[in-house]
Design a protein around this motif. Structure first.
Motif, PDB file in Angstrom:
ATOM      1  N   ASN A 159       0.677  -1.137  -0.113  1.00  0.00           N
ATOM      2  CA  ASN A 159      -0.069  -0.146  -0.102  1.00  0.00           C
ATOM      3  C   ASN A 159       0.812   1.317  -0.071  1.00  0.00           C
ATOM      4  OD1 ASN A 159      -2.244   1.908   0.662  1.00  0.00           O
ATOM      5  ND2 ASN A 159      -1.651   1.636   2.538  1.00  0.00           N
ATOM      6  N   ALA A 160       0.727   2.043  -1.032  1.00  0.00           N
ATOM      7  CA  ALA A 160       1.482   3.225  -1.010  1.00  0.00           C
ATOM      8  C   ALA A 160       0.904   4.443  -0.230  1.00  0.00           C
ATOM      9  CB  ALA A 160       1.693   3.833  -2.750  1.00  0.00           C
ATOM     10  N   ASP A 161      -0.341   4.617   0.292  1.00  0.00           N
ATOM     11  CA  ASP A 161      -0.631   5.656   0.998  1.00  0.00           C
ATOM     12  C   ASP A 161      -1.219   5.345   2.557  1.00  0.00           C
ATOM     13  OD1 ASP A 161      -0.982   7.274  -1.447  1.00  0.00           O
ATOM     14  OD2 ASP A 161      -2.551   5.421  -1.957  1.00  0.00           O
ATOM     15  N   LEU A 162      -1.066   6.551   3.264  1.00  0.00           N
ATOM     16  CA  LEU A 162      -1.529   6.482   4.677  1.00  0.00           C
ATOM     17  C   LEU A 162      -2.999   6.695   4.340  1.00  0.00           C
ATOM     18  CD1 LEU A 162      -1.247   6.609   7.530  1.00  0.00           C
ATOM     19  CD2 LEU A 162      -1.012   8.887   7.479  1.00  0.00           C
ATOM     20  N   THR A 163      -3.881   5.533   4.678  1.00  0.00           N
ATOM     21  CA  THR A 163      -5.106   5.555   4.457  1.00  0.00           C
ATOM     22  C   THR A 163      -6.087   5.526   5.731  1.00  0.00           C
ATOM     23  OG1 THR A 163      -4.839   4.345   2.446  1.00  0.00           O
ATOM     24  CG2 THR A 163      -6.876   4.362   3.036  1.00  0.00           C
ATOM     25  N   THR A 214     -11.619  -7.051  13.210  1.00  0.00           N
ATOM     26  CA  THR A 214     -13.169  -7.046  12.695  1.00  0.00           C
ATOM     27  C   THR A 214     -13.581  -5.443  13.017  1.00  0.00           C
ATOM     28  OG1 THR A 214     -13.835  -9.013  12.790  1.00  0.00           O
ATOM     29  CG2 THR A 214     -15.717  -7.448  12.632  1.00  0.00           C
ATOM     30  N   VAL A 215     -13.795  -4.521  12.054  1.00  0.00           N
ATOM     31  CA  VAL A 215     -13.968  -3.083  12.472  1.00  0.00           C
ATOM     32  C   VAL A 215     -15.691  -3.076  12.394  1.00  0.00           C
ATOM     33  CG1 VAL A 215     -13.791  -0.714  11.655  1.00  0.00           C
ATOM     34  CG2 VAL A 215     -11.802  -2.553  11.332  1.00  0.00           C
ATOM     35  N   SER A 216     -16.248  -2.430  13.536  1.00  0.00           N
ATOM     36  CA  SER A 216     -17.475  -2.061  13.617  1.00  0.00           C
ATOM     37  C   SER A 216     -17.929  -0.416  13.444  1.00  0.00           C
ATOM     38  CB  SER A 216     -17.806  -2.264  15.172  1.00  0.00           C
ATOM     39  OG  SER A 216     -17.263  -3.644  15.382  1.00  0.00           O
ATOM     40  N   PRO A 217     -19.144  -0.280  13.253  1.00  0.00           N
ATOM     41  CA  PRO A 217     -19.501   1.067  13.010  1.00  0.00           C
ATOM     42  C   PRO A 217     -18.979   2.165  14.126  1.00  0.00           C
ATOM     43  CG  PRO A 217     -21.573  -0.418  12.588  1.00  0.00           C
ATOM     44  CD  PRO A 217     -20.208  -1.217  13.278  1.00  0.00           C
ATOM     45  N   GLY A 218     -18.533   3.286  13.479  1.00  0.00           N
ATOM     46  CA  GLY A 218     -17.831   4.219  14.545  1.00  0.00           C
ATOM     47  C   GLY A 218     -16.479   4.090  14.883  1.00  0.00           C
ATOM     48  N   GLU A 219     -15.879   2.892  14.306  1.00  0.00           N
ATOM     49  CA  GLU A 219     -14.420   2.797  14.357  1.00  0.00           C
ATOM     50  C   GLU A 219     -13.811   3.305  13.120  1.00  0.00           C
ATOM     51  OE1 GLU A 219     -14.101  -0.614  17.412  1.00  0.00           O
ATOM     52  OE2 GLU A 219     -14.219  -1.483  15.400  1.00  0.00           O
ATOM     53  N   ILE A 220     -12.322   3.529  13.171  1.00  0.00           N
ATOM     54  CA  ILE A 220     -11.480   4.036  12.116  1.00  0.00           C
ATOM     55  C   ILE A 220     -10.320   3.042  12.052  1.00  0.00           C
ATOM     56  CG2 ILE A 220      -9.837   5.647  11.354  1.00  0.00           C
ATOM     57  CD1 ILE A 220     -11.524   7.831  13.362  1.00  0.00           C
ATOM     58  N   TYR A 221     -10.094   2.500  10.752  1.00  0.00           N
ATOM     59  CA  TYR A 221      -9.068   1.581  10.534  1.00  0.00           C
ATOM     60  C   TYR A 221      -8.023   2.410   9.577  1.00  0.00           C
ATOM     61  CZ  TYR A 221      -6.744  -2.750   9.340  1.00  0.00           C
ATOM     62  OH  TYR A 221      -5.725  -3.442   9.563  1.00  0.00           O
ATOM     63  N   LEU A 222      -6.817   2.044  10.174  1.00  0.00           N
ATOM     64  CA  LEU A 222      -5.618   2.814   9.419  1.00  0.00           C
ATOM     65  C   LEU A 222      -4.743   1.892   8.651  1.00  0.00           C
ATOM     66  CD1 LEU A 222      -4.506   5.669   9.442  1.00  0.00           C
ATOM     67  CD2 LEU A 222      -2.994   5.215  11.302  1.00  0.00           C
ATOM     68  N   MET A 223      -4.665   1.980   7.273  1.00  0.00           N
ATOM     69  CA  MET A 223      -3.768   1.274   6.654  1.00  0.00           C
ATOM     70  C   MET A 223      -2.295   2.242   6.508  1.00  0.00           C
ATOM     71  SD  MET A 223      -5.944   0.220   3.412  1.00  0.00           S
ATOM     72  CE  MET A 223      -7.841  -0.058   3.670  1.00  0.00           C
ATOM     73  N   HIS A 224      -1.246   1.580   6.943  1.00  0.00           N
ATOM     74  CA  HIS A 224       0.002   2.149   7.056  1.00  0.00           C
ATOM     75  C   HIS A 224       0.773   2.114   5.371  1.00  0.00           C
ATOM     76  CE1 HIS A 224      -0.471   2.710  11.073  1.00  0.00           C
ATOM     77  NE2 HIS A 224      -0.569   1.249  11.115  1.00  0.00           N
ATOM     78  N   GLN A 243       6.534   9.591  13.036  1.00  0.00           N
ATOM     79  CA  GLN A 243       6.684  10.379  14.009  1.00  0.00           C
ATOM     80  C   GLN A 243       5.863  10.568  14.919  1.00  0.00           C
ATOM     81  OE1 GLN A 243       8.279  14.077  12.324  1.00  0.00           O
ATOM     82  NE2 GLN A 243       9.860  13.072  11.122  1.00  0.00           N
ATOM     83  N   LEU A 244       4.246  10.348  14.492  1.00  0.00           N
ATOM     84  CA  LEU A 244       3.302  10.294  15.393  1.00  0.00           C
ATOM     85  C   LEU A 244       3.177   8.928  16.178  1.00  0.00           C
ATOM     86  CD1 LEU A 244       0.970  12.836  13.295  1.00  0.00           C
ATOM     87  CD2 LEU A 244       2.415  13.169  15.359  1.00  0.00           C
ATOM     88  N   HIS A 245       3.897   7.904  15.902  1.00  0.00           N
ATOM     89  CA  HIS A 245       3.619   6.914  16.369  1.00  0.00           C
ATOM     90  C   HIS A 245       2.276   5.995  16.018  1.00  0.00           C
ATOM     91  CE1 HIS A 245       6.916   8.470  18.644  1.00  0.00           C
ATOM     92  NE2 HIS A 245       6.300   9.103  19.253  1.00  0.00           N
ATOM     93  N   LEU A 246       1.856   6.110  14.796  1.00  0.00           N
ATOM     94  CA  LEU A 246       0.703   5.502  14.525  1.00  0.00           C
ATOM     95  C   LEU A 246       1.000   3.907  14.257  1.00  0.00           C
ATOM     96  CD1 LEU A 246      -0.784   8.203  12.134  1.00  0.00           C
ATOM     97  CD2 LEU A 246      -1.605   7.676  14.517  1.00  0.00           C
ATOM     98  N   PRO A 247       2.285   3.693  13.856  1.00  0.00           N
ATOM     99  CA  PRO A 247       2.296   2.217  13.332  1.00  0.00           C
ATOM    100  C   PRO A 247       2.222   1.280  14.466  1.00  0.00           C
ATOM    101  CG  PRO A 247       4.068   3.559  12.226  1.00  0.00           C
ATOM    102  CD  PRO A 247       3.499   4.172  13.295  1.00  0.00           C
ATOM    103  N   GLY A 248       1.783   0.224  14.490  1.00  0.00           N
ATOM    104  CA  GLY A 248       1.740  -0.915  15.627  1.00  0.00           C
ATOM    105  C   GLY A 248       0.074  -0.833  16.043  1.00  0.00           C
ATOM    106  N   ARG A 249      -0.706   0.102  15.600  1.00  0.00           N
ATOM    107  CA  ARG A 249      -2.202   0.142  15.867  1.00  0.00           C
ATOM    108  C   ARG A 249      -2.751   0.424  14.391  1.00  0.00           C
ATOM    109  NH1 ARG A 249      -4.398   3.659  20.556  1.00  0.00           N
ATOM    110  NH2 ARG A 249      -6.390   2.606  19.724  1.00  0.00           N
ATOM    111  N   ASN A 250      -3.852  -0.385  14.331  1.00  0.00           N
ATOM    112  CA  ASN A 250      -4.743  -0.212  13.250  1.00  0.00           C
ATOM    113  C   ASN A 250      -6.051   0.144  13.327  1.00  0.00           C
ATOM    114  OD1 ASN A 250      -2.397  -1.161  11.622  1.00  0.00           O
ATOM    115  ND2 ASN A 250      -2.989  -3.446  12.296  1.00  0.00           N
TER     116      ASN A 250
END
Length: 301
Positions: free
Chosen positions: A64-68, A87-97, A130-137
């Motif tokens: 994946n080329a983008d932060l999504t 599994t992502v439920s309504p109201g949740e945000i999923y992050l692709m690194h 730098q914002l320490h987003l990797p490691g959580r999705n």
């Protein structure tokens, strides 16, 4: 069911069942690939979509080329990113690194309604680190309303395709990412234990750096302590984190300088240009020289 394969932007490839797009109901689509210079190469919302789907299917991003950001309004979506399924439920945000392999799918007659914002540029990769987003999705905000309003406001600006709005659009994206990271507890260095924050500052000052054992010794701890700190707070090993920093530096030097590949390899601490080229191709799907040519060509178009 036949599987389609198409190349995506620059470093990515998409795979999907042939019924994926015909079965999607597009509520909103806005795209502005790469955008005006210099914002398109730094931080740019290249694609936004709001889609509903009422039947099963799956889609895969390879490298994946983008932060999504994906925000689910209704239904269920299952994601697998780098071997971790959630599994992502309504109201949740999923992050692709950036640089990850991601599959998302539904089963049978499961439906979903989701918004997606895809952000490109070298600064998007830097912020992801730098914002320490990797490691959580997967994330759930206390009040997702403002987040959803922000990504829709960005999409509205994208649709206009007004070059004079470019600076503000890029700034809106930065505020979105920084605000999201801050609310999720990963956007401030002072939220990390001081030893880890100090080590991260040292690692960012030079992506070549010391060995992990030397790094631990320089900061007065054992290797196993260092490993635990990184896994607990960043979800990555020190080596994985340093390699990400190296590749971010490599991308900037390859795309935005005239340094030779030998000089870049030396600056980043690689034993040889060949070893550097192999590592670069593994992440970006193309050789350093090919990446440079591609970027220079896109600037001139």
């Amino acid at each position: 069911m036949k599987i389609q394969k198409v190349s995506w932007r620059k470093n990515s490839t998409d795979y999907y069942r042939e019924d994926w797009f015909p079965e999607n109901r597009k509520v909103v689509i806005a795209s502005w690939n790469d955008g005006p210079l210099p914002y398109g190469t730094l931080l740019w919302p290249r694609y936004y979509s709001e889609v509903k789907r009422s039947v099963g299917g799956w889609f895969r991003f390879e490298n994946n080329a983008d932060l999504t950001f994906e925000y689910l309004l209704s239904g269920l979506l299952r994601y697998t990113q780098d071997g971790v399924t959630e599994t992502v439920s309504p109201g949740e945000i999923y992050l692709m690194h950036p640089g990850s392999d991601v599959v998302f799918h539904t089963r049978g007659t499961e439906s979903f309604h989701r918004c997606r914002l895809m952000i490109c540029g070298t600064l998007a990769r830097e912020l992801d680190l730098q914002l320490h987003l990797p490691g959580r999705n997967r994330y759930r905000l206390s009040d997702p309303g403002p987040f959803l309003a922000r990504i829709r406001a960005i999409a509205e600006r994208m649709e206009s395709h007004k070059t004079e709005d470019a600076a503000e659009i890029s700034s809106m994206v930065y505020r979105l990412i920084a605000g999201f990271a801050s609310e999720c507890g990963g956007g401030r260095m002072d939220s990390l234990p001081e030893p880890l924050a100090r080590i991260l500052r040292a690692m960012r000052e030079t992506s070549a750096g010391s060995t992990i054992r030397d790094l631990a010794g320089e900061h007065g701890m054992e290797v196993h302590q260092l490993m635990r700190l990184f896994q607990r707070h960043l979800g990555a090993s020190p080596l994985e984190y340093r390699n990400k920093l190296r590749m971010e530096s490599a991308e900037r030097l390859v795309a935005h300088t005239a340094l030779s590949m030998k000089e870049i390899a030396g600056r980043l601490g690689y034993r040889s240009p060949l070893y550097f080229s192999t590592a670069f191709r593994r992440v970006f799907g193309v050789s350093p020289s090919g990446y440079r040519k591609r970027n220079r060509r896109s600037w001139s178009e």
